[in-house]
Design a protein around this motif. Structure first.
Motif, PDB file in Angstrom:
ATOM      1  N   ARG A 150       2.197 127.434  15.508  1.00 52.71           N
ATOM      2  CA  ARG A 150       2.452 126.572  14.195  1.00 52.71           C
ATOM      3  C   ARG A 150       2.771 127.398  13.009  1.00 52.71           C
ATOM      4  N   GLN A 203       6.327 127.720  12.942  1.00 55.95           N
ATOM      5  CA  GLN A 203       6.915 126.549  12.424  1.00 55.95           C
ATOM      6  C   GLN A 203       7.010 126.549  11.029  1.00 55.95           C
ATOM      7  N   TYR A 204       5.740 126.782  10.274  1.00 56.87           N
ATOM      8  CA  TYR A 204       5.412 126.568   8.838  1.00 56.87           C
ATOM      9  C   TYR A 204       6.320 127.848   8.093  1.00 56.87           C
ATOM     10  N   ASP A 206       3.287 121.238  15.944  1.00 57.26           N
ATOM     11  CA  ASP A 206       3.088 120.180  14.925  1.00 57.26           C
ATOM     12  C   ASP A 206       4.180 119.328  14.809  1.00 57.26           C
ATOM     13  N   TYR A 244       5.005 116.933  13.105  1.00 57.59           N
ATOM     14  CA  TYR A 244       5.154 116.661  11.644  1.00 57.59           C
ATOM     15  C   TYR A 244       5.996 117.750  11.052  1.00 57.59           C
ATOM     16  N   CYS A 245       6.088 118.883  11.546  1.00 51.05           N
ATOM     17  CA  CYS A 245       6.924 119.740  10.858  1.00 51.05           C
ATOM     18  C   CYS A 245       8.537 120.328  11.576  1.00 51.05           C
ATOM     19  N   ARG A 287      12.824 117.428   7.309  1.00 53.50           N
ATOM     20  CA  ARG A 287      11.863 118.306   6.742  1.00 53.50           C
ATOM     21  C   ARG A 287      10.888 117.531   6.598  1.00 53.50           C
ATOM     22  N   GLN A 288       9.549 117.851   5.959  1.00 51.48           N
ATOM     23  CA  GLN A 288       8.403 117.363   5.892  1.00 51.48           C
ATOM     24  C   GLN A 288       8.576 116.135   5.142  1.00 51.48           C
ATOM     25  N   TYR A 313       5.975 112.117   4.635  1.00 48.18           N
ATOM     26  CA  TYR A 313       4.790 111.776   4.879  1.00 48.18           C
ATOM     27  C   TYR A 313       4.574 110.786   6.146  1.00 48.18           C
ATOM     28  N   ARG A 347       5.850 111.213   9.126  1.00 46.06           N
ATOM     29  CA  ARG A 347       6.919 111.203   9.958  1.00 46.06           C
ATOM     30  C   ARG A 347       6.923 112.412  10.977  1.00 46.06           C
ATOM     31  N   LYS A 348       7.150 112.095  12.052  1.00 48.80           N
ATOM     32  CA  LYS A 348       7.247 113.331  13.097  1.00 48.80           C
ATOM     33  C   LYS A 348       8.480 113.657  12.995  1.00 48.80           C
ATOM     34  N   SER A 349       8.530 114.589  11.925  1.00 48.75           N
ATOM     35  CA  SER A 349       9.895 115.074  11.961  1.00 48.75           C
ATOM     36  C   SER A 349      10.598 116.167  12.855  1.00 48.75           C
TER      37      SER A 349
END
Length: 321
Positions: A98, A101-102, A216, A218-219, A224-225, A227, A229-231
């Motif tokens: 993660r 990912q970030y 993750d 959602y990332c 992209r991010q 609210y 949403r499982k991006s």
């Protein structure tokens, strides 16, 4: 981590619920009972990968404990096949993954992802036997759009190219049916409704696979991010959407999908609930034909993300549909 052989031996249970049904466990088996408490289905927990539940049902806390223990997910979908909750078997402690990912903010992986999607769409179009001038012009424009990806300098430009190519693709691929072009979630005709149903089941399946590795979801790398949403799932589904596209067209041509199976409310098409089991089974069968390809894709994505060389080695799946 789960091996390919382990994954291929796993089962997926799809349940279109009826009143009075209950989902529980007995002797390390998942049990489905009807309103008379009669067992109508039984599966061993050892071989389950996921349970997809469409509609309302009663489940026990013990079943949720078994899902965690045996590593299978439980996905809850509305009667219109929208995923609203996932109890997942996930590697929640994968902190290093993660972090990677970030930290990722480049465009290389997103370009490869959309190139892969376009190539799979093009490959599907190449199955046409009669290639008229309109067809040839469309293919040329698709190739031009793919080339433009190399010069894209932002997420917005990549998504703009993807949208332009998809409009050409959908117009050409579904040229033998009456519809109004691809309009996600609008459901203003049978084709759009069918695509939404198929994509939702595919989305749920890939959501479960990504959860196994502890992503993750959602990332994302392209989406992209945003609210709630499982991006990342929105990303990974892209190269595999053609599985659903082909099945929709095939089933319409074979007479498996019919307009009389839908109700229309204020211009919105809705599949009759009694047909849900039949239609979802067709989509799930099509998806499972490529489950190994999807598993290997996600596994390779996991590896290159951890190594930090995703820009150069983002996985690529030449899907033969």
């Amino acid at each position: 981590m789960m091996s390919v052989n382990d994954f291929n031996s796993k089962q997926i249970l799809l349940l279109i619920t009826k009143e009075g049904q209950k989902l529980s466990f007995k002797n390390e088996n998942v049990i489905i009972t009807d309103s008379n408490n009669t067992i109508i289905h039984q599966s061993t927990c050892y071989r389950l990968f996921a349970i997809f539940i469409v509609g309302h049902i009663t489940i026990t806390s013990g079943l949720i404990q078994r899902a965690k223990k045996f590593g299978f997910s439980i996905a809850f979908l509305t009667s219109s096949f929208r995923l609203y909750q996932l109890i997942s078997s996930t590697a929640e402690a994968n902190v290093l993954l993660r972090q990677k990912q970030y930290q990722y903010e480049n465009l290389g992986a997103a370009k490869i992802l959309i190139s892969n999607k376009i190539d799979n769409q093009r490959r599907l179009l190449m199955q046409y036997r009669d290639k008229d001038d309109d067809y040839k012009i469309a293919i040329s424009n698709i190739d031009l759009g793919r080339e433009k990806l190399n010069d894209a300098t932002s997420i917005q430009s990549i998504m703009g190219i993807e949208g332009s190519v998809s409009r050409i693709y959908f117009r050409l691929y579904f040229n033998n049916v009456i519809w109004h072009g691809r309009k996600p979630r609008i459901k203003n005709d049978m084709v759009n409704t069918l695509l939404d149903i198929g994509y939702t089941i595919l989305f749920s399946f890939l959501d479960c696979v990504l959860a196994v590795y502890g992503f993750d979801r959602y990332c994302g790398i392209l989406h992209r991010q945003f609210y709630m949403r499982k991006s990342l799932v929105c990303d990974i589904i892209e190269p595999f959407r053609v599985i659903i596209d082909k099945q929709v067209k095939k089933s319409i041509n074979l007479g498996q999908f019919k307009e009389k199976d839908f109700n229309v409310y204020d211009g919105s098409w809705c599949l009759k609930y009694e047909k849900s089991s039949e239609y979802s089974a067709i989509f799930l069968k099509a998806i499972l034909e490529y489950k190994e390809e999807m598993f290997l894709y996600v596994r390779e994505f996991y590896r290159v993300m951890l190594k930090g060389d995703i820009d150069e080695k983002m996985p690529y799946c030449n899907l033969e549909v």
